[in-house]
Design an enzyme around this catalytic site. Structure first.
Site, mmCIF file in Angstrom:
data_model
loop_
_atom_site.group_PDB
_atom_site.id
_atom_site.type_symbol
_atom_site.label_atom_id
_atom_site.label_comp_id
_atom_site.label_asym_id
_atom_site.label_seq_id
_atom_site.Cartn_x
_atom_site.Cartn_y
_atom_site.Cartn_z
ATOM 1 N N ASN A 42 0.873 -1.175 0.000
ATOM 2 C CA ASN A 42 0.000 0.000 0.000
ATOM 3 C C ASN A 42 0.909 1.224 0.000
ATOM 4 O O ASN A 42 1.508 1.562 1.014
ATOM 5 C CB ASN A 42 -0.880 -0.044 1.265
ATOM 6 C CG ASN A 42 -1.724 1.200 1.432
ATOM 7 O OD1 ASN A 42 -1.834 2.021 0.522
ATOM 8 N ND2 ASN A 42 -2.331 1.335 2.599
ATOM 9 N N LYS A 44 0.157 4.362 -0.424
ATOM 10 C CA LYS A 44 -0.413 5.585 0.170
ATOM 11 C C LYS A 44 -0.030 6.816 -0.673
ATOM 12 O O LYS A 44 -0.132 6.753 -1.893
ATOM 13 C CB LYS A 44 0.046 5.717 1.630
ATOM 14 C CG LYS A 44 -0.171 4.426 2.432
ATOM 15 C CD LYS A 44 0.113 4.569 3.897
ATOM 16 C CE LYS A 44 -0.071 3.235 4.600
ATOM 17 N NZ LYS A 44 0.036 3.324 6.050
ATOM 18 N N HIS A 129 -9.576 1.428 4.548
ATOM 19 C CA HIS A 129 -8.301 1.606 5.257
ATOM 20 C C HIS A 129 -8.505 2.586 6.421
ATOM 21 O O HIS A 129 -9.242 3.564 6.301
ATOM 22 C CB HIS A 129 -7.221 2.126 4.302
ATOM 23 C CG HIS A 129 -5.863 2.054 4.919
ATOM 24 N ND1 HIS A 129 -5.414 3.003 5.819
ATOM 25 C CD2 HIS A 129 -4.869 1.138 4.817
ATOM 26 C CE1 HIS A 129 -4.202 2.664 6.229
ATOM 27 N NE2 HIS A 129 -3.838 1.541 5.632
ATOM 28 N N GLU A 131 -6.777 4.896 7.555
ATOM 29 C CA GLU A 131 -6.473 6.310 7.267
ATOM 30 C C GLU A 131 -7.640 6.972 6.539
ATOM 31 O O GLU A 131 -7.917 8.162 6.736
ATOM 32 C CB GLU A 131 -5.167 6.401 6.463
ATOM 33 C CG GLU A 131 -3.969 6.110 7.355
ATOM 34 C CD GLU A 131 -2.773 5.498 6.642
ATOM 35 O OE1 GLU A 131 -2.689 5.569 5.406
ATOM 36 O OE2 GLU A 131 -1.911 4.924 7.352
ATOM 37 N N GLU A 201 -5.879 -4.900 10.059
ATOM 38 C CA GLU A 201 -4.808 -3.946 10.329
ATOM 39 C C GLU A 201 -5.099 -3.203 11.630
ATOM 40 O O GLU A 201 -5.822 -2.190 11.631
ATOM 41 C CB GLU A 201 -4.724 -2.928 9.187
ATOM 42 C CG GLU A 201 -4.390 -3.547 7.847
ATOM 43 C CD GLU A 201 -3.749 -2.520 6.917
ATOM 44 O OE1 GLU A 201 -2.636 -2.765 6.473
ATOM 45 O OE2 GLU A 201 -4.361 -1.468 6.668
ATOM 46 N N GLY A 207 2.247 1.891 10.712
ATOM 47 C CA GLY A 207 3.244 2.948 10.630
ATOM 48 C C GLY A 207 3.920 3.277 11.952
ATOM 49 O O GLY A 207 4.615 4.281 12.064
ATOM 50 N N SER A 247 3.001 -2.499 10.125
ATOM 51 C CA SER A 247 4.446 -2.581 10.394
ATOM 52 C C SER A 247 5.061 -3.935 10.032
ATOM 53 O O SER A 247 5.991 -4.380 10.698
ATOM 54 C CB SER A 247 4.744 -2.218 11.850
ATOM 55 O OG SER A 247 4.401 -0.859 12.093
HETATM 56 P P1 PGA Z 1 2.630 -0.015 7.574
HETATM 57 O O1 PGA Z 1 1.234 0.301 6.845
HETATM 58 O O2 PGA Z 1 3.134 -1.331 7.017
HETATM 59 O O3 PGA Z 1 3.524 1.137 7.229
HETATM 60 O O4 PGA Z 1 2.357 -0.117 9.017
HETATM 61 C C1 PGA Z 1 0.304 -0.720 6.616
HETATM 62 C C2 PGA Z 1 -0.934 -0.134 5.985
HETATM 63 O O5 PGA Z 1 -1.312 0.990 6.336
HETATM 64 O O6 PGA Z 1 -1.568 -0.779 5.133
#
Ligand code: PGA
Length: 289
Positions: A42, A44, A129, A131, A201, A207, A247
């Site tokens: 992903n 982003k 997601h 976010e 997630e 993140g 992560s």
């Molecule tokens: P990350 O993001 O691996 O940087 O934690 C995962 C995601 O948001 O899909």
């Protein structure tokens, strides 16, 4: 190769005999139910330019070789990079959209519809997601409308779910995921479930560098599978792929992928580094396959 064994086992589960040297050779649930592992990235709001996007995509594609596990690989990338990324990866992986507009046309400035995406060959899109939920205020109803539109269009959806840190600390992960799953998948028919994947997630792991332990993730994945069984049936639950995200790194992927109900990974930060994401694609399950 995981899928080769999975396919054999799927055809003849009864033929599987436990290894005489202990349960380290036991088939995982993924193998028994022939769920092909799915590693996805992903991107982003990254990278910053088309040149960087193409270099990254090519680097990732080059890590997929005949020695790689038999996995599906997808990259969810910014709209403007979709077509050029697709043409740079030699068909080795799918290139999907990070979100869609649930409407098909009209006065929705800045939006991108499923028909637009389908017309350029996009098969996969993310929905839900955290976010998008947090920053853009996308509700479960809106996410459900996105899922239904993606499925109506003949495309496939990866529905993202997950609890906040406060919810995790109150032991609410299972119930939060149950609500998000039930609301997100509402109205999706049983026969369309082969075009649905779930990404668990936990928001506290995205993140942050705080990857959920394999045991924590496995526990929630098993709960999610039970919810799918409740909503549809056991066969549907056994077939659906549930990915872990938050992560994931080259250091954590092998243990995660060794868990019976973890069928893949949705990777943010580490998918922006071709060598890291390449190692994640080439994960090594502790269960010999
Ligand atoms: P990350 O993001 O691996 O940087 O934690 C995962 C995601 O948001 O899909």
């Amino acid at each position: 190769m995981k899928l080769a064994i999975a396919s054999i086992l799927a055809g003849s589960v009864a033929a599987f005999a436990p290894s005489p040297i202990g349960n380290q050779y036991a088939a995982t649930s993924t193998q028994l139910h022939a769920r092909k592992p799915f590693i996805s990235g992903n991107w982003k709001l990254n990278p910053q330019t088309k040149d960087e996007a193409l270099a990254l995509a090519k680097g990732i594609a080059s890590s997929i070789t005949e020695n790689s596990p038999d996995v599906d690989v997808a990259l969810f990338v910014p709209y403007v990079f979709i077509e050029s990324t697709m043409s740079s990866v030699d068909g080795k992986l799918s290139v999907g959209a990070c979100q869609v507009c649930p409407q098909l046309k009209g006065a929705y400035t800045g939006a991108i519809s499923t028909s637009m995406l389908k017309s350029i060959g996009v098969e996969w899109a993310l929905a839900g997601h955290s976010e998008r939920r947090e920053i853009y205020g996308e509700t479960d109803d809106y996410i459900n409308a996105q899922c239904l539109k993606i499925i109506d269009e003949g495309m496939s959806v990866m529905l993202c779910i997950g609890e906040s840190l406060a919810e995790f600390e109150q032991d609410l992960a299972g119930s939060v995921c149950a609500v998000q799953l039930k609301k997100g998948l509402k109205g999706i028919n049983r026969e369309d479930l082969d075009r649905v994947a779930i990404a668990y997630e936990p928001v506290w792991a995205i993140g942050t560098g705080k990857v959920a332990t394999p045991e924590i993730a496995q526990n929630v994945h098993a709960k999610c599978r039970a919810i799918i069984a409740d909503m549809y049936d056991q066969e549907a639950a056994d077939a659906i792929r549930i990915l872990y995200g938050g992560s994931v790194t080259p250091e954590s992927v092998d243990d995660l992928m060794s868990m019976p109900d973890i069928d893949g990974a949705l990777v943010g930060g580490a998918s922006l580094d071709a060598s890291k994401f390449g190692r994640i694609i080439n994960f090594k399950s502790a269960v010999p396959v």
